[in-house]
Design a protein around this motif. Structure first.
Motif, PDB file in Angstrom:
ATOM      1  N   GLY A 184       0.785  -1.233   0.000  1.00  0.00           N
ATOM      2  CA  GLY A 184       0.000   0.000   0.000  1.00  0.00           C
ATOM      3  C   GLY A 184       0.814   1.279   0.000  1.00  0.00           C
ATOM      4  O   GLY A 184       0.356   2.299   0.524  1.00  0.00           O
ATOM      5  N   CYS A 185       2.021   1.269  -0.590  1.00  0.00           N
ATOM      6  CA  CYS A 185       2.840   2.493  -0.575  1.00  0.00           C
ATOM      7  C   CYS A 185       2.244   3.563  -1.487  1.00  0.00           C
ATOM      8  O   CYS A 185       2.499   4.748  -1.303  1.00  0.00           O
ATOM      9  CB  CYS A 185       4.284   2.198  -0.961  1.00  0.00           C
ATOM     10  SG  CYS A 185       4.523   1.750  -2.690  1.00  0.00           S
ATOM     11  N   GLY A 186       1.476   3.157  -2.499  1.00  0.00           N
ATOM     12  CA  GLY A 186       0.785   4.131  -3.346  1.00  0.00           C
ATOM     13  C   GLY A 186       1.631   4.748  -4.441  1.00  0.00           C
ATOM     14  O   GLY A 186       1.191   5.681  -5.098  1.00  0.00           O
ATOM     15  N   LEU A 187       2.866   4.239  -4.654  1.00  0.00           N
ATOM     16  CA  LEU A 187       3.705   4.832  -5.702  1.00  0.00           C
ATOM     17  C   LEU A 187       3.120   4.594  -7.096  1.00  0.00           C
ATOM     18  O   LEU A 187       3.248   5.431  -7.980  1.00  0.00           O
ATOM     19  CB  LEU A 187       5.130   4.276  -5.628  1.00  0.00           C
ATOM     20  CG  LEU A 187       5.949   4.686  -4.393  1.00  0.00           C
ATOM     21  CD1 LEU A 187       7.324   4.059  -4.428  1.00  0.00           C
ATOM     22  CD2 LEU A 187       6.079   6.198  -4.302  1.00  0.00           C
ATOM     23  N   ARG A 239      -6.058   4.994 -12.895  1.00  0.00           N
ATOM     24  CA  ARG A 239      -6.959   3.859 -12.723  1.00  0.00           C
ATOM     25  C   ARG A 239      -6.628   3.073 -11.461  1.00  0.00           C
ATOM     26  O   ARG A 239      -7.193   2.010 -11.224  1.00  0.00           O
ATOM     27  CB  ARG A 239      -6.897   2.904 -13.929  1.00  0.00           C
ATOM     28  CG  ARG A 239      -7.379   3.399 -15.262  1.00  0.00           C
ATOM     29  CD  ARG A 239      -8.546   4.325 -15.219  1.00  0.00           C
ATOM     30  NE  ARG A 239      -9.665   3.824 -14.461  1.00  0.00           N
ATOM     31  CZ  ARG A 239     -10.695   4.588 -14.091  1.00  0.00           C
ATOM     32  NH1 ARG A 239     -10.745   5.857 -14.388  1.00  0.00           N
ATOM     33  NH2 ARG A 239     -11.683   4.070 -13.413  1.00  0.00           N
ATOM     34  N   ILE A 240      -5.668   3.527 -10.673  1.00  0.00           N
ATOM     35  CA  ILE A 240      -5.286   2.765  -9.473  1.00  0.00           C
ATOM     36  C   ILE A 240      -5.654   3.560  -8.228  1.00  0.00           C
ATOM     37  O   ILE A 240      -5.372   4.760  -8.138  1.00  0.00           O
ATOM     38  CB  ILE A 240      -3.777   2.439  -9.470  1.00  0.00           C
ATOM     39  CG1 ILE A 240      -3.375   1.767 -10.785  1.00  0.00           C
ATOM     40  CG2 ILE A 240      -3.420   1.531  -8.301  1.00  0.00           C
ATOM     41  CD1 ILE A 240      -1.886   1.524 -10.934  1.00  0.00           C
ATOM     42  N   GLY A 241      -6.326   2.905  -7.287  1.00  0.00           N
ATOM     43  CA  GLY A 241      -6.679   3.525  -6.009  1.00  0.00           C
ATOM     44  C   GLY A 241      -6.245   2.625  -4.874  1.00  0.00           C
ATOM     45  O   GLY A 241      -5.548   1.635  -5.074  1.00  0.00           O
ATOM     46  N   TYR A 245      -3.523  -1.702   3.512  1.00  0.00           N
ATOM     47  CA  TYR A 245      -4.565  -1.444   2.527  1.00  0.00           C
ATOM     48  C   TYR A 245      -3.911  -1.480   1.153  1.00  0.00           C
ATOM     49  O   TYR A 245      -3.187  -0.553   0.794  1.00  0.00           O
ATOM     50  CB  TYR A 245      -5.213  -0.073   2.759  1.00  0.00           C
ATOM     51  CG  TYR A 245      -6.088  -0.028   3.985  1.00  0.00           C
ATOM     52  CD1 TYR A 245      -7.369  -0.579   3.961  1.00  0.00           C
ATOM     53  CD2 TYR A 245      -5.638   0.557   5.161  1.00  0.00           C
ATOM     54  CE1 TYR A 245      -8.166  -0.550   5.095  1.00  0.00           C
ATOM     55  CE2 TYR A 245      -6.433   0.592   6.299  1.00  0.00           C
ATOM     56  CZ  TYR A 245      -7.702   0.030   6.260  1.00  0.00           C
ATOM     57  OH  TYR A 245      -8.488   0.054   7.373  1.00  0.00           O
ATOM     58  N   PRO A 246      -4.098  -2.542   0.381  1.00  0.00           N
ATOM     59  CA  PRO A 246      -3.348  -2.659  -0.882  1.00  0.00           C
ATOM     60  C   PRO A 246      -3.917  -1.775  -1.979  1.00  0.00           C
ATOM     61  O   PRO A 246      -5.045  -1.282  -1.888  1.00  0.00           O
ATOM     62  CB  PRO A 246      -3.502  -4.134  -1.245  1.00  0.00           C
ATOM     63  CG  PRO A 246      -4.769  -4.551  -0.609  1.00  0.00           C
ATOM     64  CD  PRO A 246      -4.949  -3.713   0.622  1.00  0.00           C
ATOM     65  N   ALA A 247      -3.136  -1.594  -3.039  1.00  0.00           N
ATOM     66  CA  ALA A 247      -3.597  -0.856  -4.209  1.00  0.00           C
ATOM     67  C   ALA A 247      -4.642  -1.692  -4.938  1.00  0.00           C
ATOM     68  O   ALA A 247      -4.660  -2.915  -4.847  1.00  0.00           O
ATOM     69  CB  ALA A 247      -2.426  -0.553  -5.128  1.00  0.00           C
TER      70      ALA A 247
END
Lengths: 245, 79
Positions: free
Chosen positions: B14-17, B26-28, B39-41
């Motif tokens: 879940g780093c969000g990079l 398209r990625i949340g 909380y994964p991508a």
């Protein structure tokens, strides 16, 4: 649909122990991709450091030989001299290569040992809890410089790559980052060139990678990426430092 | 040229990079925890049923920056 991106073959299919947003695992992957592309998995020997990457032998599917803290360049020298047909690389952090291992690294470069060093610079001692390292930049807050690093009291950041470029035996030294897709591609190219330099028996090669450490910088992964781009790369400019290969 | 990515929920931390580099956004971040407590991508397409209208082009930028090699990218081959 065709699969266009997946895990490289020489990277073991196990989860990494690194923190979210850490640059180590990207660099592991890039080294493995280069090993796959050059087809040298069965004749590569890696030397992991002491530091966060101490367990790197759990991830690289090549022969690995753990070195005492800072001595990776010396261990790699021994391996390469006994087995000159192998490709030998060291994988070291800044606390390993630029602090306790400075002597070994400078002399390995000066002798022109045919080894490749992957130098992961994150400006702190990561594994021990974020203490000030030789590469910590002026003003940076760490657990042992809570008011920020003051050059007159704590010294200035050590530019090891520039020091190694002065050594006659070094032939390829480049500094890159892994903070964005462009940087990742450039890092892979640099690592490939460094390995090729060694395979062609030209001399010592090193790739310094500026890598984010969100946990010890007390930043989110996105903030630490920006910090590398805006602050850290001003002190450590992204460039080819030496290329006489 | 259309594409699709698969995110390994259990490998993602879940780093969000990947979110920051996706040109199509398209990625949340998923609302559900994985077994490690992150909380994964999460990849989502508005037109996932129609492969002609999907936003993902399979450009691989997300996979290039992913620190945990949790993303696999698929792309339609050129005719």
């Amino acid at each position: 649909m065709k699969k266009v991106f997946s895990r490289p073959k020489s990277l073991k299919d196990v989860p990494f122990h690194y923190c979210p947003g850490c640059g180590h695992s990207v660099i592991h992957r890039l080294v493995c991709e280069v090993i796959d592309e050059l087809g040298i998995q069965d004749k590569t020997i890696g030397v992991p450091p002491a530091g966060c990457a101490v367990l790197a032998y759990n991830y690289f599917d090549v022969d690995m030989c753990e070195a005492p803290h800072g001595r990776a360049a010396a261990v790699a020298t021994g391996i390469k001299r006994m087995l000159p047909d192998r490709v030998v690389f060291t994988y070291q952090g800044d606390g390993d290569i630029a602090a306790i291992g400075t002597a070994e690294t400078i002399h390995a470069a000066n002798r022109g040992e045919r080894v490749t060093c992957i130098f992961v610079n994150n400006a702190v001692y990561g594994m021990t809890g974020g203490q000030m390292a030789p590469t910590t930049i002026p003003g940076q807050v760490t657990t042992t410089s809570p008011g920020g690093r003051i050059p007159l009291r704590d010294g200035n950041p050590l530019d090891l790559s520039a020091m190694l470029a002065l050594a006659a035996g070094s032939v390829f030294i480049e500094r890159t980052t892994v903070i964005n897709p462009k940087g990742v591609n450039r890092t892979k190219k640099a690592i490939k060139k460094a390995f090729q330099t060694q395979i062609e028996d030209k001399g010592f090669s090193l790739v310094e990678v500026l890598s984010p450490c969100p946990t010890n910088w007390k930043m989110s992964p996105a903030e630490s990426v920006n910090w590398v781009e805006e602050t850290m790369s001003k002190i450590f400019p992204i460039q080819v430092i030496k290329d006489v290969a | 040229m259309r594409g699709r990515i698969e995110i390994d929920r259990e490998r993602c931390k879940g780093c969000g990079l990947c979110m920051t580099v996706c040109p199509k956004k398209r990625i949340g971040i998923s609302a559900k925890l994985n077994t490690k407590g992150y909380y994964p991508a999460d990849f989502s397409e508005d037109n996932s049923s129609d492969s002609e209208k999907t936003a993902c082009t399979g450009c691989c930028l997300c996979a290039l920056v992913c620190p945990d090699v949790a993303i696999e990218v698929y792309r339609e081959e050129k005719e």
